[in-house]
Design a protein around this motif. Structure first.
Motif, PDB file in Angstrom:
ATOM      1  N   GLY A 187      43.459  46.432  49.967  1.00 33.86           N
ATOM      2  CA  GLY A 187      42.970  45.460  50.928  1.00 33.86           C
ATOM      3  C   GLY A 187      43.912  45.241  52.073  1.00 33.86           C
ATOM      4  N   PRO A 188      43.627  44.219  52.864  1.00 32.90           N
ATOM      5  CA  PRO A 188      44.455  43.946  54.041  1.00 32.90           C
ATOM      6  C   PRO A 188      45.834  43.435  53.618  1.00 32.90           C
ATOM      7  CG  PRO A 188      42.834  42.221  53.741  1.00 32.90           C
ATOM      8  CD  PRO A 188      42.533  43.271  52.727  1.00 32.90           C
ATOM      9  N   PHE A 189      46.851  44.103  54.081  1.00 28.08           N
ATOM     10  CA  PHE A 189      48.203  43.699  53.720  1.00 28.08           C
ATOM     11  C   PHE A 189      48.848  42.834  54.794  1.00 28.08           C
ATOM     12  CE2 PHE A 189      47.434  47.256  50.928  1.00 28.08           C
ATOM     13  CZ  PHE A 189      47.845  46.714  49.717  1.00 28.08           C
ATOM     14  N   ASP A 190      48.077  42.484  55.811  1.00 28.84           N
ATOM     15  CA  ASP A 190      48.607  41.618  56.858  1.00 28.84           C
ATOM     16  C   ASP A 190      48.225  40.160  56.628  1.00 28.84           C
ATOM     17  OD1 ASP A 190      45.928  42.042  57.308  1.00 28.84           O
ATOM     18  OD2 ASP A 190      46.119  42.225  59.479  1.00 28.84           O
ATOM     19  N   VAL A 191      47.573  39.864  55.494  1.00 29.02           N
ATOM     20  CA  VAL A 191      47.204  38.479  55.183  1.00 29.02           C
ATOM     21  C   VAL A 191      48.319  37.816  54.391  1.00 29.02           C
ATOM     22  CG1 VAL A 191      44.738  38.933  55.204  1.00 29.02           C
ATOM     23  CG2 VAL A 191      45.980  39.103  53.067  1.00 29.02           C
ATOM     24  N   GLU A 192      48.256  36.506  54.340  1.00 32.82           N
ATOM     25  CA  GLU A 192      49.262  35.748  53.617  1.00 32.82           C
ATOM     26  C   GLU A 192      49.229  36.107  52.129  1.00 32.82           C
ATOM     27  OE1 GLU A 192      48.867  31.568  54.458  1.00 32.82           O
ATOM     28  OE2 GLU A 192      48.076  32.035  56.435  1.00 32.82           O
ATOM     29  N   THR A 193      50.348  35.897  51.457  1.00 30.62           N
ATOM     30  CA  THR A 193      50.435  36.256  50.037  1.00 30.62           C
ATOM     31  C   THR A 193      50.172  35.058  49.133  1.00 30.62           C
ATOM     32  OG1 THR A 193      52.829  35.902  50.089  1.00 30.62           O
ATOM     33  CG2 THR A 193      52.030  38.161  50.420  1.00 30.62           C
ATOM     34  N   GLU A 194      49.506  34.044  49.653  1.00 30.60           N
ATOM     35  CA  GLU A 194      49.169  32.894  48.832  1.00 30.60           C
ATOM     36  C   GLU A 194      48.129  33.292  47.794  1.00 30.60           C
ATOM     37  OE1 GLU A 194      47.950  29.676  51.337  1.00 30.60           O
ATOM     38  OE2 GLU A 194      49.651  29.973  52.669  1.00 30.60           O
ATOM     39  N   GLN A 195      48.098  32.572  46.696  1.00 30.39           N
ATOM     40  CA  GLN A 195      47.218  32.890  45.576  1.00 30.39           C
ATOM     41  C   GLN A 195      45.741  32.933  45.969  1.00 30.39           C
ATOM     42  OE1 GLN A 195      48.465  33.919  42.778  1.00 30.39           O
ATOM     43  NE2 GLN A 195      46.549  34.141  41.687  1.00 30.39           N
ATOM     44  N   ASP A 196      45.309  32.086  46.898  1.00 29.17           N
ATOM     45  CA  ASP A 196      43.890  32.058  47.262  1.00 29.17           C
ATOM     46  C   ASP A 196      43.474  33.229  48.151  1.00 29.17           C
ATOM     47  OD1 ASP A 196      45.379  30.996  49.358  1.00 29.17           O
ATOM     48  OD2 ASP A 196      43.797  29.622  49.982  1.00 29.17           O
ATOM     49  N   HIS A 197      44.405  34.114  48.505  1.00 25.54           N
ATOM     50  CA  HIS A 197      44.088  35.298  49.300  1.00 25.54           C
ATOM     51  C   HIS A 197      43.991  36.547  48.434  1.00 25.54           C
ATOM     52  CE1 HIS A 197      44.243  33.523  53.303  1.00 25.54           C
ATOM     53  NE2 HIS A 197      45.200  32.759  52.829  1.00 25.54           N
ATOM     54  N   PHE A 198      43.869  36.357  47.113  1.00 28.22           N
ATOM     55  CA  PHE A 198      43.764  37.472  46.173  1.00 28.22           C
ATOM     56  C   PHE A 198      42.485  37.351  45.357  1.00 28.22           C
ATOM     57  CE2 PHE A 198      48.344  37.544  46.777  1.00 28.22           C
ATOM     58  CZ  PHE A 198      48.621  38.902  46.786  1.00 28.22           C
ATOM     59  N   VAL A 199      41.953  38.490  44.971  1.00 33.19           N
ATOM     60  CA  VAL A 199      40.886  38.588  43.985  1.00 33.19           C
ATOM     61  C   VAL A 199      41.448  39.479  42.888  1.00 33.19           C
ATOM     62  CG1 VAL A 199      38.552  39.415  43.517  1.00 33.19           C
ATOM     63  CG2 VAL A 199      39.093  38.423  45.733  1.00 33.19           C
ATOM     64  N   THR A 200      41.371  39.027  41.648  1.00 37.63           N
ATOM     65  CA  THR A 200      41.922  39.816  40.547  1.00 37.63           C
ATOM     66  C   THR A 200      40.805  40.421  39.716  1.00 37.63           C
ATOM     67  OG1 THR A 200      43.869  38.386  40.460  1.00 37.63           O
ATOM     68  CG2 THR A 200      43.457  39.777  38.548  1.00 37.63           C
ATOM     69  N   MET A 201      40.823  41.748  39.634  1.00 33.38           N
ATOM     70  CA  MET A 201      39.866  42.512  38.841  1.00 33.38           C
ATOM     71  C   MET A 201      40.619  43.025  37.617  1.00 33.38           C
ATOM     72  SD  MET A 201      37.902  46.038  39.936  1.00 33.38           S
ATOM     73  CE  MET A 201      36.744  45.259  41.044  1.00 33.38           C
ATOM     74  N   ASN A 202      40.005  42.917  36.432  1.00 35.69           N
ATOM     75  CA  ASN A 202      40.709  43.450  35.261  1.00 35.69           C
ATOM     76  C   ASN A 202      40.419  44.945  35.094  1.00 35.69           C
ATOM     77  OD1 ASN A 202      38.316  43.726  33.649  1.00 35.69           O
ATOM     78  ND2 ASN A 202      38.455  41.579  33.088  1.00 35.69           N
ATOM     79  N   ILE A 203      41.138  45.570  34.203  1.00 30.38           N
ATOM     80  CA  ILE A 203      41.058  47.023  34.025  1.00 30.38           C
ATOM     81  C   ILE A 203      39.665  47.466  33.585  1.00 30.38           C
ATOM     82  CG2 ILE A 203      42.015  48.996  32.749  1.00 30.38           C
ATOM     83  CD1 ILE A 203      43.981  47.803  34.769  1.00 30.38           C
ATOM     84  N   GLU A 204      38.995  46.674  32.749  1.00 29.70           N
ATOM     85  CA  GLU A 204      37.654  47.053  32.304  1.00 29.70           C
ATOM     86  C   GLU A 204      36.666  47.046  33.474  1.00 29.70           C
ATOM     87  OE1 GLU A 204      39.947  44.835  30.593  1.00 29.70           O
ATOM     88  OE2 GLU A 204      38.399  43.707  29.555  1.00 29.70           O
ATOM     89  N   GLU A 205      36.804  46.090  34.368  1.00 30.57           N
ATOM     90  CA  GLU A 205      35.939  46.047  35.540  1.00 30.57           C
ATOM     91  C   GLU A 205      36.178  47.272  36.422  1.00 30.57           C
ATOM     92  OE1 GLU A 205      35.559  41.189  35.895  1.00 30.57           O
ATOM     93  OE2 GLU A 205      37.259  42.207  36.846  1.00 30.57           O
ATOM     94  N   TYR A 206      37.445  47.616  36.602  1.00 31.09           N
ATOM     95  CA  TYR A 206      37.798  48.827  37.349  1.00 31.09           C
ATOM     96  C   TYR A 206      37.165  50.058  36.704  1.00 31.09           C
ATOM     97  CZ  TYR A 206      40.691  52.873  38.540  1.00 31.09           C
ATOM     98  OH  TYR A 206      41.121  54.115  38.899  1.00 31.09           O
ATOM     99  N   GLU A 207      37.221  50.141  35.379  1.00 30.08           N
ATOM    100  CA  GLU A 207      36.688  51.301  34.662  1.00 30.08           C
ATOM    101  C   GLU A 207      35.173  51.418  34.837  1.00 30.08           C
ATOM    102  OE1 GLU A 207      37.271  54.638  31.826  1.00 30.08           O
ATOM    103  OE2 GLU A 207      38.240  53.751  33.564  1.00 30.08           O
ATOM    104  N   THR A 208      34.451  50.307  34.829  1.00 28.74           N
ATOM    105  CA  THR A 208      32.998  50.388  35.020  1.00 28.74           C
ATOM    106  C   THR A 208      32.661  50.861  36.434  1.00 28.74           C
ATOM    107  OG1 THR A 208      32.763  48.042  35.615  1.00 28.74           O
ATOM    108  CG2 THR A 208      32.453  48.628  33.289  1.00 28.74           C
TER     109      THR A 208
END
Length: 122
Positions: free
Chosen positions: A20-41
């Protein structure tokens, strides 16, 4: 007592864990976390072209479970793309398919791992 979660079989971990965009702030609300099983599907259904039923067989889980995981993964991808959030891939309830010492059931993970290793050398 609650039933223990079943391990989901995963062929390989992602080569990169953040997108994703690496020029955005690194605050927690600027992330979406996908787990490994979701990635695998996403990998199996969208990239490899498997049906949800075949994906379920590959991961050793029910097709309805795959459907739920896949829907969650697509929502997270959309949130990352549309809202400009970084996507992190981490965690989950999984086992790598060769962790039990048996070869994978024809999913090609050995070939894929070799290709990933070759591309990381360049």
């Amino acid at each position: 007592m609650a039933r223990p979660k079943k391990w989901r079989k995963v062929c390989c971990l992602p080569a990169s864990s953040q997108f994703g965009p690496f020029d955005v702030e690194t605050e927690q609300d600027h992330f979406v976390t996908m787990n490994i099983e979701e990635y695998e599907t996403i990998r199996l259904i969208d990239l490899e072209g498997l049906t949800q039923e075949d994906c379920a067989k590959q991961m050793d889980i029910a097709r309805t479970t795959v459907q739920g995981i896949y829907n969650d993964a697509r929502k997270k991808l959309a949130e990352s793309l549309v809202l400009g959030k970084r996507l992190r891939i981490e965690g989950g309830n999984y086992k790598l398919c060769e962790s039990d010492g048996k070869p994978c059931r024809g999913c090609g993970c050995r070939k894929r791992r070799a290709l990933m290793m070759d591309s990381s050398d360049t």
